[in-house]
Motif scaffolding. Structure first.
Motif, PDB file in Angstrom:
ATOM      1  N   PHE A  31       0.849  -1.200   0.000  1.00 46.64           N
ATOM      2  CA  PHE A  31       0.000   0.000   0.000  1.00 46.64           C
ATOM      3  C   PHE A  31       0.876   1.239   0.000  1.00 46.64           C
ATOM      4  O   PHE A  31       2.057   1.194   0.375  1.00 46.64           O
ATOM      5  CB  PHE A  31      -0.944  -0.004   1.211  1.00 46.64           C
ATOM      6  CG  PHE A  31      -0.253  -0.116   2.543  1.00 46.64           C
ATOM      7  CD1 PHE A  31       0.269  -1.342   2.975  1.00 46.64           C
ATOM      8  CD2 PHE A  31      -0.108   0.993   3.382  1.00 46.64           C
ATOM      9  CE1 PHE A  31       0.917  -1.448   4.212  1.00 46.64           C
ATOM     10  CE2 PHE A  31       0.530   0.889   4.609  1.00 46.64           C
ATOM     11  CZ  PHE A  31       1.037  -0.335   5.019  1.00 46.64           C
ATOM     12  N   LEU A  32       0.287   2.348  -0.413  1.00 45.10           N
ATOM     13  CA  LEU A  32       1.045   3.601  -0.476  1.00 45.10           C
ATOM     14  C   LEU A  32       1.375   4.086   0.928  1.00 45.10           C
ATOM     15  O   LEU A  32       0.511   4.088   1.818  1.00 45.10           O
ATOM     16  CB  LEU A  32       0.241   4.674  -1.208  1.00 45.10           C
ATOM     17  CG  LEU A  32      -0.013   4.434  -2.687  1.00 45.10           C
ATOM     18  CD1 LEU A  32      -0.829   5.595  -3.273  1.00 45.10           C
ATOM     19  CD2 LEU A  32       1.293   4.258  -3.467  1.00 45.10           C
ATOM     20  N   ALA A  80       1.698   6.700   3.682  1.00 48.10           N
ATOM     21  CA  ALA A  80       0.884   7.902   3.900  1.00 48.10           C
ATOM     22  C   ALA A  80       1.678   9.187   3.716  1.00 48.10           C
ATOM     23  O   ALA A  80       1.081  10.247   3.504  1.00 48.10           O
ATOM     24  CB  ALA A  80       0.276   7.862   5.302  1.00 48.10           C
ATOM     25  N   GLY A 125      15.411   3.997  12.909  1.00 47.28           N
ATOM     26  CA  GLY A 125      14.336   4.792  12.313  1.00 47.28           C
ATOM     27  C   GLY A 125      13.013   4.075  12.190  1.00 47.28           C
ATOM     28  O   GLY A 125      12.072   4.623  11.610  1.00 47.28           O
TER      29      GLY A 125
HETATM   30  P1  AMP Z   1       9.262   3.221   9.467  1.00 43.80           P
HETATM   31  O1  AMP Z   1       9.437   4.621  10.011  1.00 43.80           O
HETATM   32  O2  AMP Z   1      10.416   2.705   8.673  1.00 43.80           O
HETATM   33  O3  AMP Z   1       8.812   2.265  10.554  1.00 43.80           O
HETATM   34  O4  AMP Z   1       8.095   3.310   8.399  1.00 43.80           O
HETATM   35  C1  AMP Z   1       6.769   3.391   8.769  1.00 43.80           C
HETATM   36  C2  AMP Z   1       6.057   4.075   7.658  1.00 43.80           C
HETATM   37  O5  AMP Z   1       4.671   3.840   7.807  1.00 43.80           O
HETATM   38  C3  AMP Z   1       6.245   5.593   7.630  1.00 43.80           C
HETATM   39  O6  AMP Z   1       6.888   5.963   6.419  1.00 43.80           O
HETATM   40  C4  AMP Z   1       4.823   6.136   7.721  1.00 43.80           C
HETATM   41  O7  AMP Z   1       4.608   7.232   6.867  1.00 43.80           O
HETATM   42  C5  AMP Z   1       4.001   4.952   7.308  1.00 43.80           C
HETATM   43  N1  AMP Z   1       2.639   4.919   7.855  1.00 43.80           N
HETATM   44  C6  AMP Z   1       2.270   5.046   9.142  1.00 43.80           C
HETATM   45  N2  AMP Z   1       0.926   4.939   9.258  1.00 43.80           N
HETATM   46  C7  AMP Z   1       0.460   4.720   8.010  1.00 43.80           C
HETATM   47  C8  AMP Z   1      -0.855   4.527   7.455  1.00 43.80           C
HETATM   48  N3  AMP Z   1      -1.944   4.525   8.216  1.00 43.80           N
HETATM   49  N4  AMP Z   1      -0.966   4.352   6.115  1.00 43.80           N
HETATM   50  C9  AMP Z   1       0.130   4.360   5.332  1.00 43.80           C
HETATM   51  N5  AMP Z   1       1.379   4.514   5.805  1.00 43.80           N
HETATM   52  C10 AMP Z   1       1.550   4.699   7.104  1.00 43.80           C
END
Ligand code: AMP
Ligand code: ZN
Length: 137
Positions: free
Chosen positions: A28-29, A31, A92
């Protein structure tokens, strides 16, 4: 798993802009869209991160990467892609369900390396919808 945002997305309890799904994997994309087309590939089964997976469990996820990476590259007209997984907060990780970032790169894009590890604004839902259509269309 209770209280895991990605488990809720996979279950359909939280909306997402789905790019791909099969029995083992959901994509999924992201956010925040560090670049246009930024996508997350996750195993449907909950694992905290790759430290907790076997090679075979990870292989069900990575097996999908070439097809999805090429789909996103072609549809978004990207010039390259960064593929990365962050393991633990020190690296991260902010969502503790294994995910692999596919970050399309475009010639001349700037600041991607810096913004990837910073807190980023959420993308506009209309933008996410448009990108989803571009990739799946
Ligand atoms: P990380 O920081 O590597 O754990 O990546 C987590 C990613 O999840 C981040 O880039 C957020 O933007 C993404 N994220 C968090 N909540 C959502 C959501 N509800 N839908 C899509 N992406 C999300
Ligand atoms: Zn989970």
């Amino acid at each position: 798993m209770d209280n895991c945002i990605f488990c809720k997305i996979i279950a359909g309890d939280i909306p997402s802009y789905k790019i791909y799904e099969d029995d083992d994997v959901y994509a999924f994309l992201d956010a925040t869209q560090v670049t246009k087309g930024h996508t997350l590939i996750v195993p449907k089964k909950h694992f905290r991160n790759i430290f907790e997976m076997t090679g075979d469990e990870l292989a069900t996820v990575t097996a999908k990467i070439p097809e999805l990476a090429n789909l996103i590259k072609d549809k978004m007209h990207a010039d390259g892609m960064n593929i990365m997984s962050n393991l633990e907060a020190a690296a991260g990780q902010s969502v503790f369900h294994t995910h692999i970032h596919l970050v399309p790169r475009y010639k001349g894009d700037t600041g991607v390396e810096e913004t990837f590890f910073r807190e980023k604004p959420m993308a506009d839902p209309a933008l996410l919808e448009g990108i989803q259509k571009e990739i799946l269309g």
